[in-house]
Design an enzyme around this catalytic site. Structure first.
Site, short mmCIF file in Angstrom:
data_model
loop_
_atom_site.label_atom_id
_atom_site.label_comp_id
_atom_site.label_asym_id
_atom_site.label_seq_id
_atom_site.Cartn_x
_atom_site.Cartn_y
_atom_site.Cartn_z
N SER A 144 20.10 31.53 -14.13
CA SER A 144 19.91 30.21 -13.53
C SER A 144 20.76 29.11 -14.14
O SER A 144 20.95 28.06 -13.53
CB SER A 144 18.43 29.81 -13.64
OG SER A 144 18.00 29.87 -14.99
N GLU A 181 12.88 13.43 -12.89
CA GLU A 181 12.44 13.87 -14.20
C GLU A 181 13.36 15.00 -14.65
O GLU A 181 13.99 15.66 -13.83
CB GLU A 181 11.00 14.36 -14.14
CG GLU A 181 10.81 15.82 -13.72
CD GLU A 181 11.30 16.17 -12.32
OE1 GLU A 181 11.73 17.33 -12.12
OE2 GLU A 181 11.27 15.30 -11.42
N LYS A 219 20.17 23.91 -10.26
CA LYS A 219 19.56 22.64 -9.87
C LYS A 219 20.37 21.89 -8.81
O LYS A 219 19.81 21.19 -7.97
CB LYS A 219 19.37 21.75 -11.09
CG LYS A 219 18.42 22.29 -12.14
CD LYS A 219 16.99 22.30 -11.67
CE LYS A 219 16.03 22.65 -12.80
NZ LYS A 219 14.61 22.65 -12.36
#
Length: 399
Positions: free
Chosen positions: A382, A116, A94
């Site tokens: 990830s 969010e 991210k």
């Protein structure tokens, strides 16, 4: 053999028949301004230089490409490599996107970020870049996710973010996006830092651009190490940012399979999964057109996954385009399969994956059964599993 093809890449605001901008009138000038400013930044060498500098010096890129020798034996001799996004600052992919969007927001003179989050990793990454760049920050998170991702909530608060509990609907990711969009409608001076390759134009394009560093690095690393490309690249798919980041550099390489793994949850019946590309149909949600899971009345369906970052009823338009074109393959892994993959990686390689990433690993191990010894699979790991340890402990699988 490398080909230039259009599937998975935008043409203006659209990915084939997907994408676009289906937004309230009051947001039209906001999105137009972001699109305009982003195109300026895209063409600005200084912007790219600053972005890449922060990825190297702050995030810690390039992330490692790790061959899993023990796991590969379990996979029948198929060579499993992990792209180690779990080793990034904040522990997931991210941060790549957050650094890029925060730089854009700073150039636009924005003072407050909103975002969010589901699993909490995007919230942590947003709070991180807000602190770095001296901005205020509000993170919208469903009450259910706040409870199951408590460590990340504490991290966000430690970084100075205001965590807003969303009590509507299922109280998970979809409702967090609803709340963030409502906040933007109420105050268009905010900058909404979207966490996945979803939303109205230009967000899917921006997120794809900022996340493609994953695949660009993996492609170069594989060529340098092995002198060849992998046979497959595998990533989990919720909204789809880590997967499109891993896939983009390989889209033109037709011999490289691109395999996205969706959450089958408790099973492919209503409310028990979030396998949008597998079970959904085209529709519009949160300002863009893509595949969508709906109930009998055409409203967004209830969704579920053990992985908080995957329980979203739609998916990024790039993945919808890849599916329709046939260039991308999309399969499912259920909770039990993901948990077994989690356990397997922990015990064979000493690496604790996020439950989201465990879905990708489960899909890779299943795919390996169709392959021959010596074939190469890259799995995009990830994120790391620290945030999920409480969930894992409740399941009683740690002996």
């Amino acid at each position: 053999m490398r080909e230039e093809i259009m599937a998975g890449f935008p043409n203006g605001a659209m990915y084939g028949s997907f994408g676009g901008s289906y937004i309230p009138r009051e947001l039209e000038p906001v999105m137009a301004e972001i699109a305009r400013e982003y195109e300026r930044c895209r063409a600005d060498g200084a912007f790219k230089e600053e972005y890449l500098r922060l990825l190297k010096e702050y995030v810690g890129r390039p992330s490692a490409l790790t061959e899993c020798l023990n796991l590969s034996k379990k996979a029948g001799g198929v060579r499993i490599f992990l792209k180690r996004e779990d080793l990034n600052h904040t522990g997931a992919h991210k941060i790549n996107n957050c650094v890029g969007q925060a730089l854009l927001a700073k150039r636009m003179g924005k003072k407050r970020l909103i975002a969010e989050t589901g699993a909490g990793m995007h919230g942590v990454a947003t709070a991180t870049v807000a602190a770095l760049m001296g901005m205020e920050c509000d993170i919208y998170m469903g009450a259910v996710d706040i409870a199951r991702q408590a460590p990340n909530v504490l991290r966000m608060k430690a970084l100075g973010a205001n965590v807003v509990s969303v009590e509507d609907g299922q109280k998970t990711l979809k409702e967090a996006v609803d709340a963030a969009l409502a906040a933007l409608c109420a105050d268009t001076s905010l900058f909404y830092l979207i966490g996945s390759a979803v939303g109205p134009h230009p967000y899917p394009t921006m997120v794809q651009d900022f996340q493609r560093i994953i695949g660009d690095e993996a492609r170069a690393q594989m060529l340098e190490r092995e002198g060849r490309l992998p046979d497959a690249v595998v990533a989990c798919v919720g909204g789809g940012s880590n997967a499109i980041g891993a896939f983009t550099a390989f889209i033109g390489d037709r011999d490289v399979r691109l395999i996205g793994v969706e959450p089958a949850g408790r099973g492919l019946t209503y409310g028990g999964h979030a396998a949008t590309l597998t079970m959904g149909e085209p529709g519009v949600l949160h300002g863009f057109r893509s595949y969508l899971l709906t109930d009998g009345a055409g409203e967004p369906a209830e969704v579920y996954s053990i992985a908080a970052g995957l329980d979203y009823p739609s998916v990024g338009p790039a993945h919808a385009d890849l599916k329709v074109s046939g260039r991308g393959e999309y399969i499912c892994a259920g909770d039990e399969e993901a948990i077994e993959a989690f356990r397997l990686l922990c015990r064979t390689e000493g690496i604790i994956p996020a439950l989201e990433s465990s879905h990708a690993l489960a899909g890779a191990m299943r795919t390996a059964k169709e392959m021959k010894p010596g074939d190469i699979v890259i799995v995009n790991l990830s994120g790391r599993g620290d945030k999920d340890m409480e969930t894992i402990a409740k399941l009683g699988i740690i002996e």
